[in-house]
Write a protein that holds these residues in place. Structure first.
Motif, PDB file in Angstrom:
ATOM      1  N   PHE A 134     -70.251  57.614  61.205  1.00  0.00           N
ATOM      2  CA  PHE A 134     -69.946  56.216  60.910  1.00  0.00           C
ATOM      3  C   PHE A 134     -68.438  56.008  61.057  1.00  0.00           C
ATOM      4  O   PHE A 134     -67.652  56.562  60.278  1.00  0.00           O
ATOM      5  CB  PHE A 134     -70.377  55.856  59.486  1.00  0.00           C
ATOM      6  CG  PHE A 134     -71.867  55.897  59.265  1.00  0.00           C
ATOM      7  CD1 PHE A 134     -72.644  54.764  59.422  1.00  0.00           C
ATOM      8  CD2 PHE A 134     -72.491  57.081  58.898  1.00  0.00           C
ATOM      9  CE1 PHE A 134     -74.016  54.800  59.220  1.00  0.00           C
ATOM     10  CE2 PHE A 134     -73.863  57.132  58.684  1.00  0.00           C
ATOM     11  CZ  PHE A 134     -74.628  55.988  58.849  1.00  0.00           C
ATOM     12  N   TYR A 135     -68.058  55.212  62.059  1.00  0.00           N
ATOM     13  CA  TYR A 135     -66.636  54.906  62.255  1.00  0.00           C
ATOM     14  C   TYR A 135     -66.331  53.541  61.642  1.00  0.00           C
ATOM     15  O   TYR A 135     -66.953  52.534  61.998  1.00  0.00           O
ATOM     16  CB  TYR A 135     -66.269  54.899  63.737  1.00  0.00           C
ATOM     17  CG  TYR A 135     -64.848  54.432  63.961  1.00  0.00           C
ATOM     18  CD1 TYR A 135     -63.771  55.223  63.572  1.00  0.00           C
ATOM     19  CD2 TYR A 135     -64.587  53.181  64.520  1.00  0.00           C
ATOM     20  CE1 TYR A 135     -62.464  54.788  63.740  1.00  0.00           C
ATOM     21  CE2 TYR A 135     -63.280  52.737  64.691  1.00  0.00           C
ATOM     22  CZ  TYR A 135     -62.228  53.545  64.292  1.00  0.00           C
ATOM     23  OH  TYR A 135     -60.939  53.109  64.442  1.00  0.00           O
ATOM     24  N   ARG A 136     -65.369  53.519  60.709  1.00  0.00           N
ATOM     25  CA  ARG A 136     -65.002  52.297  60.002  1.00  0.00           C
ATOM     26  C   ARG A 136     -63.558  51.922  60.316  1.00  0.00           C
ATOM     27  O   ARG A 136     -62.621  52.578  59.841  1.00  0.00           O
ATOM     28  CB  ARG A 136     -65.172  52.498  58.492  1.00  0.00           C
ATOM     29  CG  ARG A 136     -66.619  52.713  58.113  1.00  0.00           C
ATOM     30  CD  ARG A 136     -66.799  53.072  56.662  1.00  0.00           C
ATOM     31  NE  ARG A 136     -68.216  53.301  56.386  1.00  0.00           N
ATOM     32  CZ  ARG A 136     -68.676  53.936  55.311  1.00  0.00           C
ATOM     33  NH1 ARG A 136     -67.823  54.398  54.406  1.00  0.00           N
ATOM     34  NH2 ARG A 136     -69.969  54.107  55.147  1.00  0.00           N
ATOM     35  N   ALA A 184     -68.592  49.954  51.789  1.00  0.00           N
ATOM     36  CA  ALA A 184     -69.936  50.457  52.069  1.00  0.00           C
ATOM     37  C   ALA A 184     -70.760  50.556  50.796  1.00  0.00           C
ATOM     38  O   ALA A 184     -71.976  50.363  50.808  1.00  0.00           O
ATOM     39  CB  ALA A 184     -69.842  51.823  52.749  1.00  0.00           C
ATOM     40  N   GLU A 188     -62.962  57.177  58.465  1.00  0.00           N
ATOM     41  CA  GLU A 188     -62.190  56.014  58.041  1.00  0.00           C
ATOM     42  C   GLU A 188     -61.089  55.750  59.062  1.00  0.00           C
ATOM     43  O   GLU A 188     -60.298  56.641  59.381  1.00  0.00           O
ATOM     44  CB  GLU A 188     -61.587  56.245  56.657  1.00  0.00           C
ATOM     45  CG  GLU A 188     -62.615  56.471  55.550  1.00  0.00           C
ATOM     46  CD  GLU A 188     -63.343  55.193  55.151  1.00  0.00           C
ATOM     47  OE1 GLU A 188     -62.962  54.110  55.649  1.00  0.00           O
ATOM     48  OE2 GLU A 188     -64.283  55.275  54.346  1.00  0.00           O
ATOM     49  N   ILE A 216     -68.297  60.393  57.738  1.00  0.00           N
ATOM     50  CA  ILE A 216     -67.631  59.098  57.639  1.00  0.00           C
ATOM     51  C   ILE A 216     -66.218  59.222  58.205  1.00  0.00           C
ATOM     52  O   ILE A 216     -65.436  60.066  57.760  1.00  0.00           O
ATOM     53  CB  ILE A 216     -67.554  58.615  56.177  1.00  0.00           C
ATOM     54  CG1 ILE A 216     -68.932  58.702  55.498  1.00  0.00           C
ATOM     55  CG2 ILE A 216     -66.998  57.206  56.125  1.00  0.00           C
ATOM     56  CD1 ILE A 216     -69.996  57.857  56.137  1.00  0.00           C
ATOM     57  N   LYS A 244     -66.225  45.549  62.214  1.00  0.00           N
ATOM     58  CA  LYS A 244     -67.437  46.105  61.617  1.00  0.00           C
ATOM     59  C   LYS A 244     -67.564  47.583  61.975  1.00  0.00           C
ATOM     60  O   LYS A 244     -66.908  48.087  62.893  1.00  0.00           O
ATOM     61  CB  LYS A 244     -68.682  45.347  62.078  1.00  0.00           C
ATOM     62  CG  LYS A 244     -68.940  45.415  63.575  1.00  0.00           C
ATOM     63  CD  LYS A 244     -70.179  44.603  63.958  1.00  0.00           C
ATOM     64  CE  LYS A 244     -70.430  44.652  65.461  1.00  0.00           C
ATOM     65  NZ  LYS A 244     -71.636  43.873  65.839  1.00  0.00           N
ATOM     66  N   GLU A 245     -68.433  48.236  61.245  1.00  0.00           N
ATOM     67  CA  GLU A 245     -68.675  49.665  61.410  1.00  0.00           C
ATOM     68  C   GLU A 245     -69.451  49.948  62.696  1.00  0.00           C
ATOM     69  O   GLU A 245     -70.288  49.152  63.119  1.00  0.00           O
ATOM     70  CB  GLU A 245     -69.473  50.133  60.197  1.00  0.00           C
ATOM     71  CG  GLU A 245     -69.778  51.597  60.087  1.00  0.00           C
ATOM     72  CD  GLU A 245     -70.554  51.889  58.812  1.00  0.00           C
ATOM     73  OE1 GLU A 245     -69.992  52.520  57.904  1.00  0.00           O
ATOM     74  OE2 GLU A 245     -71.730  51.464  58.714  1.00  0.00           O
ATOM     75  N   PHE A 296     -71.135  46.708  57.288  1.00  0.00           N
ATOM     76  CA  PHE A 296     -71.557  48.101  57.212  1.00  0.00           C
ATOM     77  C   PHE A 296     -73.051  48.249  57.488  1.00  0.00           C
ATOM     78  O   PHE A 296     -73.839  47.341  57.225  1.00  0.00           O
ATOM     79  CB  PHE A 296     -71.250  48.670  55.819  1.00  0.00           C
ATOM     80  CG  PHE A 296     -69.799  48.600  55.450  1.00  0.00           C
ATOM     81  CD1 PHE A 296     -68.938  49.645  55.735  1.00  0.00           C
ATOM     82  CD2 PHE A 296     -69.284  47.471  54.829  1.00  0.00           C
ATOM     83  CE1 PHE A 296     -67.596  49.575  55.403  1.00  0.00           C
ATOM     84  CE2 PHE A 296     -67.939  47.388  54.488  1.00  0.00           C
ATOM     85  CZ  PHE A 296     -67.091  48.442  54.784  1.00  0.00           C
TER      86      PHE A 296
END
Length: 253
Positions: A139-141, A149, A40, A38, A107-108, A177
């Motif tokens: 997962f790039y948020r 999420a 962030e 993940i 969005k992710e 997500f």
């Protein structure tokens, strides 16, 4: 040394060794500290640990797009991209973000982190060695996207509908997500149906699951399992109501 990269490893190795008479040296030596990574957006980097439980290996790492055939430049870099690992050693991989890109900011985004091990040359003629690659989702948020999420699975809406004249279960993801779904089950009285293989529903996506049992009650009970950020599986339940979109609640232990 002859090095091959296979995705369907077991079948293709059997064919190659049988046809060419090679002896085989193929054993995954490295492991990763997580099943997903993940990133962030508020942070400058994300990291994961590579562990080597075998002999000396060369480890190569890179990021790929989740879009098939997309070979464009991505705003991420892995450091070190190439590393020598000693037996029982560890290596910290850092994923860095350039900060400027065409990635969505609301969005992710899902990408792939590839970690490939290339074994050292072994003695002996006609030895087939394999460069074994592991892939996990990245997962790039982006910073500031709405929601969390952890709440995305409960935000999914489910509805029994007709699609092309056949009964189906529609699921809509209105969150920012991705939600990886492991299993989906419907049950009503003595009837029960397990739907589909694992899938992941993207932000804003609508997904349809075809029902094999056309006689399933429109008042069926829904149960599904979703994978969380830590690689664990959470269970969610909902009572379907004919023609009405519903949301599921997290099952209590």
């Amino acid at each position: 040394m002859t090095t091959f990269i296979f995705r369907s490893l077991a079948v293709q190795v059997m064919l190659v060794t049988a046809c060419l008479g090679f002896s085989l040296s193929a054993q995954a030596a490295i492991s990763l500290s997580g099943t997903r990574l993940i990133f962030e957006g508020k942070n400058k980097e994300a990291s994961i640990i590579v562990r080597n439980e075998g002999s000396k290996v060369l480890v190569q790492s890179w990021i790929e797009s989740n879009t098939p055939g997309d070979s464009g430049e991505l705003p991420f870099a892995v450091t070190p991209p190439l590393a020598k690992m000693q037996p029982n050693g560890q290596q910290l991989l850092r994923v860095l973000y350039a900060g400027k890109s065409d990635l969505p900011t609301n969005k992710e985004t899902v990408l792939w982190l590839n970690v490939q091990e290339v074994p050292e040359q072994v003695e002996g003629e006609n030895t087939l060695q394999l460069a074994i690659r592991q892939r996990i989702k990245l997962f790039y948020r982006p910073a500031g996207i709405s929601g969390t999420a952890a709440d995305a699975a409960t935000g999914l809406t489910w509805q029994l509908v007709q699609q092309a004249g056949k009964p189906a279960l529609r699921v809509v993801n209105s969150s920012a997500f991705h939600v990886p779904i492991n299993t989906v089950d419907l049950s009503a009285m003595a009837q029960q149906e397990k739907l589909s293989t694992p899938f992941m529903i993207a932000p804003g996506e609508t997904h349809y699951l075809t029902l094999k049992n056309a006689g399933i009650s429109p008042q069926a009970r829904l149960s599904f399992k979703a994978v969380n950020d830590y690689g664990g599986v959470d269970t969610f339940n909902a009572q379907l109501v004919s023609g009405t979109p519903v949301q599921a609640q997290r099952a209590t232990p």
